[in-house]
Design an enzyme around this catalytic site. Structure first.
Site, PDB file in Angstrom:
ATOM      1  CG  ASP A 110      -1.919   1.012   1.347  1.00  0.00           C
ATOM      2  OD1 ASP A 110      -2.384   1.467   0.295  1.00  0.00           O
ATOM      3  OD2 ASP A 110      -2.297   1.386   2.490  1.00  0.00           O
ATOM      4  CG  HIS A 111      -0.495   4.937   0.598  1.00  0.00           C
ATOM      5  ND1 HIS A 111      -0.908   6.027  -0.136  1.00  0.00           N
ATOM      6  CD2 HIS A 111      -1.576   4.517   1.292  1.00  0.00           C
ATOM      7  CE1 HIS A 111      -2.180   6.254   0.113  1.00  0.00           C
ATOM      8  NE2 HIS A 111      -2.621   5.347   0.964  1.00  0.00           N
TER       9      HIS A 111
ATOM     10  CG  HIS B  53      -5.156   7.930   4.563  1.00  0.00           C
ATOM     11  ND1 HIS B  53      -4.608   8.680   3.567  1.00  0.00           N
ATOM     12  CD2 HIS B  53      -5.324   6.691   4.051  1.00  0.00           C
ATOM     13  CE1 HIS B  53      -4.443   7.926   2.487  1.00  0.00           C
ATOM     14  NE2 HIS B  53      -4.874   6.715   2.752  1.00  0.00           N
TER      15      HIS B  53
ATOM     16  CB  VAL C 253     -10.510  -0.969   6.674  1.00  0.00           C
ATOM     17  CG1 VAL C 253     -10.792  -0.812   8.167  1.00  0.00           C
ATOM     18  CG2 VAL C 253     -11.776  -0.745   5.858  1.00  0.00           C
ATOM     19  CB  ALA C 254      -5.355   1.333   8.200  1.00  0.00           C
TER      20      ALA C 254
ATOM     21  CG  HIS D 115      -6.656   4.923  -0.282  1.00  0.00           C
ATOM     22  ND1 HIS D 115      -5.385   4.592   0.122  1.00  0.00           N
ATOM     23  CD2 HIS D 115      -6.790   4.386  -1.519  1.00  0.00           C
ATOM     24  CE1 HIS D 115      -4.783   3.902  -0.828  1.00  0.00           C
ATOM     25  NE2 HIS D 115      -5.619   3.767  -1.845  1.00  0.00           N
ATOM     26  N   GLY D 116      -9.096   5.475   3.220  1.00  0.00           N
ATOM     27  CA  GLY D 116      -9.694   6.149   4.370  1.00  0.00           C
ATOM     28  C   GLY D 116     -11.044   5.568   4.753  1.00  0.00           C
ATOM     29  N   GLY D 117     -11.128   4.245   4.781  1.00  0.00           N
ATOM     30  CA  GLY D 117     -12.417   3.582   5.029  1.00  0.00           C
ATOM     31  C   GLY D 117     -12.903   3.627   6.472  1.00  0.00           C
TER      32      GLY D 117
HETATM   33  P1  13P Z   1      -7.923   4.469   7.368  1.00  0.00           P
HETATM   34  O1  13P Z   1      -6.754   4.397   8.276  1.00  0.00           O
HETATM   35  O2  13P Z   1      -8.637   5.755   7.451  1.00  0.00           O
HETATM   36  O3  13P Z   1      -8.827   3.287   7.512  1.00  0.00           O
HETATM   37  O4  13P Z   1      -7.343   4.420   5.868  1.00  0.00           O
HETATM   38  C1  13P Z   1      -6.676   3.289   5.447  1.00  0.00           C
HETATM   39  C2  13P Z   1      -6.084   3.477   4.108  1.00  0.00           C
HETATM   40  O5  13P Z   1      -6.630   4.144   3.261  1.00  0.00           O
HETATM   41  C3  13P Z   1      -4.817   2.799   3.829  1.00  0.00           C
HETATM   42  O6  13P Z   1      -4.278   3.153   2.611  1.00  0.00           O
END
Ligand code: 13P
Length: 281
Positions: free
Chosen positions: A82-83, A178, A229-230, A206-208
């Site tokens: 990712d990224h 995020h 989702v992180a 992103h940023g789920g």
């Molecule tokens: P969140 O941390 O907001 O869930 O975003 C995760 C993400 O987009 C990872 O690339």
């Protein structure tokens, strides 16, 4: 089933109209929790780790762990970097067997982002791996270290970028960010609908963490196929650990690690049900 490319997972999701969760992992317990969730719900899964997280979770340790876990799963699992910010780390991930990589050139001007993304596409194709890239800028940052200002994706730039780079999945910015949202996110569905009509590749959100279920479902109806989702996973694990410590401090280490696995599993299952990916595999 086991290890597959992200493209295979997203093509199937596109055909059947559901979304697939891409869950960030930082250690073995989170990997175990995510795989257990996917197997219980018979859902495809994307396991991912971002370049900025590697100081805590080194790639040479996490990579083989993620790839082996995917190979042994009874559902389709893609292992995604990712990224990715540098060609060096992206290549290391590919050498370790990741079946998908993201190049994040969203901070470059369009022409430079296209040029650099094309280089990654050429590299990844020699491994048969999937490529995701980003256009516009998702707010915040993956590890919270900088607060990147959100720039909503421009539709004609997205169309040009997707056509010229031939990437497999496109991450867009439509009001998503995020980390923890300060106020309830107001997603730009008008822009999503436009982009979906102009771009043939599956779209990525992103940023789920913190997006409402109804908004997730609406995004999926309009072409979002991969949802990252992180923060929600990290938050759920920490909350469970803090609660337990407050009630009765842990007496043994393995009760603690079991709780990490279980809370990751619960968070992954919660999202998979919303995304509609259960009972697919
Ligand atoms: P969140 O941390 O907001 O869930 O975003 C995760 C993400 O987009 C990872 O690339």
């Amino acid at each position: 089933m086991g290890l597959v490319t992200m493209k295979e997972i997203l093509d199937q999701a596109e055909l059947e109209g559901y979304g697939v969760g891409a869950f960030s992992v930082a250690n073995m317990e989170m990997v175990m929790g995510a795989i257990a969730a996917a197997e219980e719900l018979r859902s495809p899964l994307i396991l991912q780790i971002a370049e900025v997280r590697l100081t805590h979770s080194p790639l040479h340790l996490m990579g083989p762990l993620m790839v082996h876990a995917a190979q042994n799963a009874t559902v389709p699992v893609a292992v995604h970097f990712d990224h990715g910010l540098t060609q060096e780390k992206i290549k290391q991930a590919l050498d370790l067997g990741f079946t998908s990589v993201m190049f994040d050139g969203s901070h470059y001007k369009l022409a430079e982002n296209i040029e650099k993304t094309c280089e990654i596409v050429t590299l990844a194709r020699t491994y048969g791996a999937t490529v995701e890239a980003e256009i516009g800028q998702v707010g915040g940052s993956e590890d919270g270290s900088v607060d990147i200002e959100m720039q909503v994706t421009n539709t004609s730039e997205a169309k040009q970028f997707a056509a010229q780079t031939q990437i497999d999945a496109l991450a867009i910015a439509i009001g998503n960010a995020h980390g923890n949202y300060q106020t309830e996110p107001q997603l730009r569905f008008d822009r999503l609908i436009e982009i979906d009509q102009q771009v043939k590749q599956p779209l990525v959100l992103h940023g789920g963490s913190g997006i409402k279920s109804a908004d997730f479902r609406k995004c999926i109806r309009h072409g979002i196929r991969k949802i990252n989702v992180a923060t929600a996973s990290f938050r759920q694990i920490i909350q469970r650990i803090n609660q337990n410590v407050k009630r009765t401090p842990y007496q043994d280490y393995f009760s603690y690690t079991d709780d990490v696995v279980q809370s990751m599993k619960e968070n992954v299952m919660y999202h998979m049900k919303i995304f509609g990916s259960e009972h697919i595999s």
